[in-house]
Design a protein around this motif. Structure first.
Motif, PDB file in Angstrom:
ATOM      1  N   LYS A  26       0.827  -1.210   0.000  1.00  7.16           N
ATOM      2  CA  LYS A  26       0.000   0.000   0.000  1.00  7.16           C
ATOM      3  C   LYS A  26       0.857   1.253   0.000  1.00  7.16           C
ATOM      4  O   LYS A  26       0.527   2.250  -0.633  1.00  7.16           O
ATOM      5  CB  LYS A  26      -0.929   0.022   1.221  1.00  7.16           C
ATOM      6  N   LYS A  27       1.965   1.182   0.698  1.00 11.40           N
ATOM      7  CA  LYS A  27       2.858   2.327   0.787  1.00 11.40           C
ATOM      8  C   LYS A  27       3.461   2.657  -0.587  1.00 11.40           C
ATOM      9  O   LYS A  27       3.561   3.822  -0.967  1.00 11.40           O
ATOM     10  CB  LYS A  27       3.969   2.032   1.795  1.00 11.40           C
ATOM     11  N   LYS A  28       3.829   1.640  -1.360  1.00 11.29           N
ATOM     12  CA  LYS A  28       4.372   1.845  -2.707  1.00 11.29           C
ATOM     13  C   LYS A  28       3.314   2.458  -3.630  1.00 11.29           C
ATOM     14  O   LYS A  28       3.616   3.333  -4.440  1.00 11.29           O
ATOM     15  CB  LYS A  28       4.883   0.524  -3.298  1.00 11.29           C
ATOM     16  N   ILE A  29       2.088   1.990  -3.513  1.00 14.65           N
ATOM     17  CA  ILE A  29       0.995   2.519  -4.340  1.00 14.65           C
ATOM     18  C   ILE A  29       0.755   3.993  -4.016  1.00 14.65           C
ATOM     19  O   ILE A  29       0.621   4.827  -4.922  1.00 14.65           O
ATOM     20  CB  ILE A  29      -0.291   1.685  -4.144  1.00 14.65           C
ATOM     21  N   ILE A  30       0.732   4.330  -2.735  1.00 13.26           N
ATOM     22  CA  ILE A  30       0.501   5.719  -2.325  1.00 13.26           C
ATOM     23  C   ILE A  30       1.640   6.618  -2.812  1.00 13.26           C
ATOM     24  O   ILE A  30       1.410   7.701  -3.355  1.00 13.26           O
ATOM     25  CB  ILE A  30       0.315   5.811  -0.793  1.00 13.26           C
ATOM     26  N   VAL A  31       2.884   6.170  -2.665  1.00 13.03           N
ATOM     27  CA  VAL A  31       4.045   6.950  -3.124  1.00 13.03           C
ATOM     28  C   VAL A  31       3.990   7.123  -4.644  1.00 13.03           C
ATOM     29  O   VAL A  31       4.259   8.210  -5.172  1.00 13.03           O
ATOM     30  CB  VAL A  31       5.364   6.291  -2.664  1.00 13.03           C
ATOM     31  N   THR A  32       3.625   6.069  -5.364  1.00 15.52           N
ATOM     32  CA  THR A  32       3.527   6.144  -6.823  1.00 15.52           C
ATOM     33  C   THR A  32       2.440   7.129  -7.254  1.00 15.52           C
ATOM     34  O   THR A  32       2.642   7.943  -8.165  1.00 15.52           O
ATOM     35  CB  THR A  32       3.232   4.746  -7.414  1.00 15.52           C
ATOM     36  N   VAL A  33       1.289   7.074  -6.613  1.00 15.55           N
ATOM     37  CA  VAL A  33       0.190   7.990  -6.938  1.00 15.55           C
ATOM     38  C   VAL A  33       0.602   9.433  -6.682  1.00 15.55           C
ATOM     39  O   VAL A  33       0.368  10.326  -7.508  1.00 15.55           O
ATOM     40  CB  VAL A  33      -1.092   7.623  -6.142  1.00 15.55           C
ATOM     41  N   ILE A  34       1.246   9.685  -5.550  1.00 19.64           N
ATOM     42  CA  ILE A  34       1.681  11.052  -5.221  1.00 19.64           C
ATOM     43  C   ILE A  34       2.745  11.521  -6.219  1.00 19.64           C
ATOM     44  O   ILE A  34       2.732  12.669  -6.668  1.00 19.64           O
ATOM     45  CB  ILE A  34       2.181  11.120  -3.763  1.00 19.64           C
ATOM     46  N   ALA A  35       3.652  10.633  -6.598  1.00 17.94           N
ATOM     47  CA  ALA A  35       4.697  11.000  -7.559  1.00 17.94           C
ATOM     48  C   ALA A  35       4.095  11.332  -8.928  1.00 17.94           C
ATOM     49  O   ALA A  35       4.465  12.322  -9.570  1.00 17.94           O
ATOM     50  CB  ALA A  35       5.727   9.878  -7.674  1.00 17.94           C
ATOM     51  N   VAL A  36       3.153  10.526  -9.377  1.00 20.52           N
ATOM     52  CA  VAL A  36       2.485  10.787 -10.661  1.00 20.52           C
ATOM     53  C   VAL A  36       1.701  12.094 -10.580  1.00 20.52           C
ATOM     54  O   VAL A  36       1.729  12.920 -11.502  1.00 20.52           O
ATOM     55  CB  VAL A  36       1.579   9.597 -11.053  1.00 20.52           C
TER      56      VAL A  36
END
Length: 151
Positions: A3-13
């Motif tokens: 979940k942490k990777k998904i959240i970081v990816t969404v914020i980065a995008v």
């Protein structure tokens, strides 16, 4: 952890999209907005509204300051622009001949406008009904405007 990777990816995008849009908006200053940079407010209005701007300036110049003006046209944009350009004069807009026949005697000035994009029956009927020679005439290749003064 997933979940942490998904959240970081969404914020980065999200950040990259926001950065891209910001850069795009700054580049528009040099490409699209440059044509307006050296123009006065009067020139910007003339460029935006074209003959409507010229016609309403003509009406404003040729009418008394505390007068009532009946604006007759099938162009709906003229309704809002006439309120803005002719203020503080009292302007009333109509776009059909039935209302014109009722209202024409209640105003000091009658302003008729047509652009030649269509056969403007309202303009022709109203000009025919008034029959007198206009107090002023505005014309370009694209449009015609007449200003009558009621006696």
């Amino acid at each position: 952890m997933n979940k942490k990777k998904i959240i970081v990816t969404v914020i980065a995008v999200w950040f990259l999209i926001a950065l891209g849009r910001t850069i795009y908006n700054y580049t528009k200053v040099f490409s699209q907005d440059l044509q307006w940079a050296g123009l006065s407010q009067k020139e910007q209005k003339a460029k935006t509204f074209g003959d409507l701007d010229s016609f309403l300036r003509f009406v404003d110049t040729n009418t008394a300051s505390a007068s009532s003006i009946l604006v007759v046209s099938s162009n709906g944009t003229l309704h809002y622009l006439s309120k803005y350009y002719l203020y503080p004069k009292h302007s009333f807009f109509i776009d059909n001949f039935k209302d014109f026949a009722k209202e024409k005697d209640h105003y000091l000035y009658i302003a008729l406008f047509t652009d030649h994009k269509q056969n403007d029956v309202l303009f022709l009927k109203a000009a025919e009904k008034l029959a007198a020679s206009p107090a002023g005439e505005f014309s370009t290749k694209q449009s015609v405007g007449l200003l009558y003064k009621n006696d």
